[in-house]
Design an enzyme around this catalytic site. Structure first.
Site, short mmCIF file in Angstrom:
data_model
loop_
_atom_site.label_atom_id
_atom_site.label_comp_id
_atom_site.label_asym_id
_atom_site.label_seq_id
_atom_site.Cartn_x
_atom_site.Cartn_y
_atom_site.Cartn_z
N LYS A 129 0.25 -8.79 3.46
CA LYS A 129 0.19 -9.91 2.51
C LYS A 129 1.51 -10.65 2.40
CE LYS A 129 0.66 -6.43 -1.12
NZ LYS A 129 0.25 -5.29 -0.29
N LYS A 185 -1.00 -12.44 -3.09
CA LYS A 185 -2.44 -12.48 -2.79
C LYS A 185 -3.09 -13.78 -3.26
CE LYS A 185 -2.77 -7.44 -2.94
NZ LYS A 185 -3.22 -6.27 -3.74
N GLY A 229 -8.03 -5.43 -0.38
CA GLY A 229 -8.44 -4.24 0.35
C GLY A 229 -9.76 -4.38 1.08
N THR A 255 -0.58 5.03 5.70
CA THR A 255 -1.87 5.17 5.02
C THR A 255 -2.95 4.34 5.67
OG1 THR A 255 -0.73 5.61 2.93
CG2 THR A 255 -3.04 4.94 2.81
N VAL A 256 -2.68 3.05 5.87
CA VAL A 256 -3.70 2.16 6.43
C VAL A 256 -3.90 2.43 7.92
CG1 VAL A 256 -4.38 -0.24 6.82
CG2 VAL A 256 -3.24 0.40 4.69
N GLY A 281 -6.32 1.24 -0.93
CA GLY A 281 -6.70 2.59 -0.50
C GLY A 281 -6.89 2.66 1.00
N ASP A 285 3.10 -8.69 -6.25
CA ASP A 285 2.02 -8.36 -5.31
C ASP A 285 0.83 -9.29 -5.52
OD1 ASP A 285 0.61 -6.27 -3.43
OD2 ASP A 285 -0.72 -6.48 -5.16
#
Length: 423
Positions: free
Chosen positions: A102, A202, A131, A11-12, A299, A198
């Site tokens: 991360k 972060k 993001g 995706t990224v 995203g 998650d």
């Protein structure tokens, strides 16, 4: 010309390629030199790729990591290994590295930044937190003159979406989670999100930078949202609160606290209005006061935006201006038992005289003062009691919970959630 190699085309990774190709002209005009994608590492040889990428696809990481012509390596594979090994190899080969990882940065950031410094190259990781929201560089550069006292935020879009659906559409947790999976906001195994892991990674990264203290995820007290019910959401609304999964780093005279947990926030609090998959981070500095950073925390294209920005910064930054590790303090990350807050309780107990007095007595014996006590309803002679305490230590709360659970008249301590009264 700067030549880059990309590890990963998920995706990224695909977003990074798209963004560079789509905005190549404006990117090159702004940074002052052309950027060429030399190679892209993929793992699945059976997957069909666009024709324009076929010549630069590779299945061998050494064709990127050991290629002398490549100036910078982008790691967007995710997971700890083999990403960590590839990043180390690239740095040792005198290549700049940009990563969105991360997990790796939260655990090994100090070690990797020192390795980058030794090899006189740059390591940047803006996309590892929130993001597309710029927060790492502002903390390291724009706010460098400030003593940061507090950093808190909504750092996980999946959990924020779930809580928003529960609140606005009167869903139970399981229903909202199913919807998040259906829309692609939650993985098939959502544990890292819903259990807070998650967000813990972060806030470990942000707290390390904000407080100049090395914070790793194992030092972050972590709770998730899988114990939150619509009943809690409803009662919170009735009292003027909303429930959010909040990650926070807090400086005190004795050391720092770093935690992730559901929190009842006043509806006037800035984070209360952050809905769905959006993220937000609030930073409080002694000179600047309170700042809030808001936007899409995940995203394809928002994260790609942060990665491409880091690519340009890494290629333009010389040794004199390099971003190095700033964890120069030896302050202690304090145990959660010392953390002070108000708390919300939802308790089910026998609906008969003297029970509420007995429960209140347990709080009193543990030095906990009660701000609000409400009996919400009674079904089959079981009353549901909602209590909000004044600020107290978590150690006192834990003792009280254990003692209340042991009462014969109590059938269940349904919820214990932190309350943040200030806005």
């Amino acid at each position: 010309m700067a030549k880059i190699g990309i590890l990963g085309l998920g995706t990224v990774g695909s977003g990074v390629v798209e963004l560079i190709l789509k905005n190549r002209d404006i990117i090159e005009r702004k940074c002052g030199f052309p950027i060429n994608i030399k190679k892209i590492l993929v793992r699945d040889e059976s997957k069909k790729r666009p024709d324009y990428l076929k010549e630069i696809i590779t299945y061998k990481p050494e064709e990127i990591i050991n290629e002398p012509e490549i100036d910078l390596v982008v790691e967007v594979m995710g997971g700890e290994e083999p990403a960590l090994t590839y990043i180390k190899q690239a740095l040792n080969n005198k290549k700049h590295v940009v990563t969105a990882n991360k997990e790796v940065i939260s655990k090994y950031g100090k070690e990797l930044l020192e390795l980058a410094q030794q090899n006189k190259v740059n390591l940047l990781f803006e996309a590892s937190v929130a993001g597309g929201i710029p927060i790492i560089i502002p903390l390291k550069e724009s706010l460098i003159a400030n003593e940061i006292n507090n950093i808190m935020g909504i750092l996980n879009g999946t959990t924020n979406f779930i809580l928003t659906q529960m609140e606005e559409n009167k869903m139970e947790f399981s229903e909202a989670l199913d919807l998040a999976k259906k829309l692609g906001y939650a993985e098939s195994d959502p544990s890292a999100d819903i259990k807070g892991f998650d967000a813990a990674r972060k806030i470990a990264i942000l707290s390390s930078i904000a407080f100049n203290v090395r914070v790793t995820p194992d030092k972050v007290y972590t709770e998730g949202i899988d114990g939150i019910s619509y009943t809690d959401i409803k009662y919170a609304q009735e009292m003027g609160f909303t429930i959010k999964l909040v990650a926070e780093g807090q400086r005190t005279d004795d050391g720092i606290f770093v935690l992730v947990a559901p929190v009842l926030l006043r509806k006037e609090h800035p984070l209360s209005s952050v809905k769905d998959v959006y993220n937000a981070v609030i930073v409080e500095g002694d000179a600047v006061g309170r700042l809030m950073f808001y936007g899409r925390g995940a995203g394809k294209m928002p994260t790609a935006s942060a990665v491409v920005s880091d690519i340009i910064k890494a290629l333009k930054t010389d040794e004199k201006n390099r971003l190095n590790c700033t964890c120069f303090r030896e302050e202690e990350v304090l145990p959660i038992k010392l953390f002070r807050s108000a708390y919300y309780f939802r308790i089910k107990a026998l609906d008969k005289p003297g029970v509420l007095s007995k429960i209140s007595g347990v709080f009193g014996q543990n030095n906990i003062n009660l701000y609000m006590v409400i009996q919400k309803n009674s079904v089959d002679n079981i009353a549901e009691i909602v209590i909000i305490t004044y600020e107290t230590s978590f150690k006192n709360i834990q003792r009280a919970v254990d003692e209340i659970k042991s009462l014969d008249e109590v059938s269940e301590v349904s919820s214990v959630i932190r309350v943040k009264e200030e806005v």
